[in-house]
Design an enzyme around this catalytic site. Sequence first.
Site, PDB file in Angstrom:
ATOM      1  N   SER A 185      -8.388  -4.863  -3.103  1.00  0.00           N
ATOM      2  CA  SER A 185      -7.581  -4.064  -2.191  1.00  0.00           C
ATOM      3  C   SER A 185      -7.694  -4.442  -0.725  1.00  0.00           C
ATOM      4  O   SER A 185      -6.826  -4.095   0.063  1.00  0.00           O
ATOM      5  CB  SER A 185      -7.931  -2.590  -2.356  1.00  0.00           C
ATOM      6  OG  SER A 185      -9.300  -2.376  -2.116  1.00  0.00           O
ATOM      7  N   HIS A 213      -3.666  -2.510  -7.613  1.00  0.00           N
ATOM      8  CA  HIS A 213      -2.809  -3.234  -6.662  1.00  0.00           C
ATOM      9  C   HIS A 213      -1.998  -4.344  -7.324  1.00  0.00           C
ATOM     10  O   HIS A 213      -1.249  -5.037  -6.651  1.00  0.00           O
ATOM     11  CB  HIS A 213      -3.655  -3.819  -5.531  1.00  0.00           C
ATOM     12  CG  HIS A 213      -4.270  -2.765  -4.672  1.00  0.00           C
ATOM     13  ND1 HIS A 213      -3.655  -2.255  -3.558  1.00  0.00           N
ATOM     14  CD2 HIS A 213      -5.446  -2.093  -4.790  1.00  0.00           C
ATOM     15  CE1 HIS A 213      -4.425  -1.332  -3.019  1.00  0.00           C
ATOM     16  NE2 HIS A 213      -5.514  -1.209  -3.750  1.00  0.00           N
ATOM     17  N   LYS A 244       0.809   3.351  -5.846  1.00  0.00           N
ATOM     18  CA  LYS A 244       1.149   2.129  -5.107  1.00  0.00           C
ATOM     19  C   LYS A 244       2.539   1.641  -5.563  1.00  0.00           C
ATOM     20  O   LYS A 244       3.525   2.167  -5.089  1.00  0.00           O
ATOM     21  CB  LYS A 244       0.023   1.118  -5.269  1.00  0.00           C
ATOM     22  CG  LYS A 244      -1.310   1.778  -4.814  1.00  0.00           C
ATOM     23  CD  LYS A 244      -2.468   0.887  -4.736  1.00  0.00           C
ATOM     24  CE  LYS A 244      -3.777   1.654  -4.655  1.00  0.00           C
ATOM     25  NZ  LYS A 244      -3.921   2.549  -3.510  1.00  0.00           N
TER      26      LYS A 244
END
Lengths: 397, 84
Positions: A185, A213, A244
Amino acid sequence: MGLLDKLVTIATTRETLLPEGIDPFNVVIEEIYSSTEGQIDGQRVILAGTNNYLGLTFHPSCIEAARKTLLEEGTGTTGSRMANGTFSGHSALEKELALFYGCQSAIVFSTGFVTNLGAISSLAGPGDVIVLDADSHASIYDACRMSGAEMIRFRHNNMVDLEKKLRRLGEKSTNALIIVEGIYSMLGDCAPLAEIAALKEKYGAWLMVDEAHSMGVLGKHGRGLAEAVGVEQDVDFTVGTFSKSLGAVGGYCVSTHPELDLLRYTCRSYVFTASPSPSTISSVREALRVVSSQPQLRTKLWENVEQLYRGLEQSGFELGPDPSPIVAIRLPTKEKALFAWKAILEKGIYVNLVFPPAAPAGLFLLRCSISAAHTPEQISYILKTFAELKPMMTAAT
Amino acid sequence: MATSQYDTIFQQIEVLLQEHAQLQVPIQDDTDLINDLGFDSLKLMEMLEDVEDIFDITYPLNDLANLHTVKDFVLQIQQITGGE
Ligand SMILES: Cc1ncc(COP(=O)(O)O)c(C=O)c1O
């Protein structure tokens, strides 16, 4: 000594570090105009630090799905998954996630953080071993501590160190859970997953990959790094987040092991917290459909990544090792990083400021995250602004 | 026997601690890694990596909860390396 005395050092640090003006760690987005623009400190800014990789927070069909459910099912579930907090949408989303990953089981949690807390601390316990990458997310570290398992850290992405640690475990390696992330990240680098999967096989260990991610970002179908490198069959547990690429809030764990389902009875962070609101679940279900049916979003995202990463590289910035939707600029000192963050904001661009220990290896970072929704013009403006400010950002004090 | 093993580890640790410590103070059994030597979590991890290399061991993070003084550290390493 009083309870609050230990906060005095934090207050002092805050005062010396942030003598005046906006606090980078308490930013308020006063207005939000789109997935890439908002207002901060009275000024219109480009949002380039929001993990909104596919720009789905404003996707019309996600909004419509959420709006419809909001009207039909109300604002919240007011209960935990185990009690009254499982609506038909929660169950449907679990089936859709299992199908998406080609797995037997999936469990939906309230956030990615509590997914890790619950899943890791339920899967591993006293007598087991967790072997985690040094740069793992805070939720993984906390989960390991909660689990009561032996906790072993290997150097970030260092396969020699990982193998050494697995070898030293001897027979215990069959009770070892290796935990890594798809895309890390902070620096945006990927785990060497093919090698990790091979080591997992060699030592008979178990493997969990946090694709927070990388889901929606990597792989032909957007399933993440394991799909991209072709090792999905070696991954025992995949965890991820809705916050996300999927543009909402919530988390999930999927597995090829049908026993995953039993975690519903053991995960305290599943049993003792309210489930995601029904409208959130509907927007996530729709976002998952978009991830599957619109691979062009990933193509656009990677075009944007190339433009930003290569542009910053050409300007001479020190970046994370690989191009990825997370582009981290390394700055020499805390003061320079803070100064640069403010200067960039004044020019109308919001990025994340990250200091250790949130940043790895004692680095001071301006962390940009890019989205498929950014336009080439927005990225050109970001590049131009960074290039103009570079002398000030990196010069010795 | 046990004492001399303790002393050998102590001597190796002393060099490492001096190398990584923020504050230079004489290193004794009761020297505190955080309060006396100024270790923060990052420095501690860097030092532990060296310890792992030098002693060819894995230092479990669980042991950090009981690591305060140099003596704690030497005894932990002694235990991991299989000593008394
Ligand atoms: C690797 C990783 N895992 C888990 C999480 C937690 O996700 P959530 O925001 O859904 O709690 C994050 C978010 O920052 C993350 O980076």
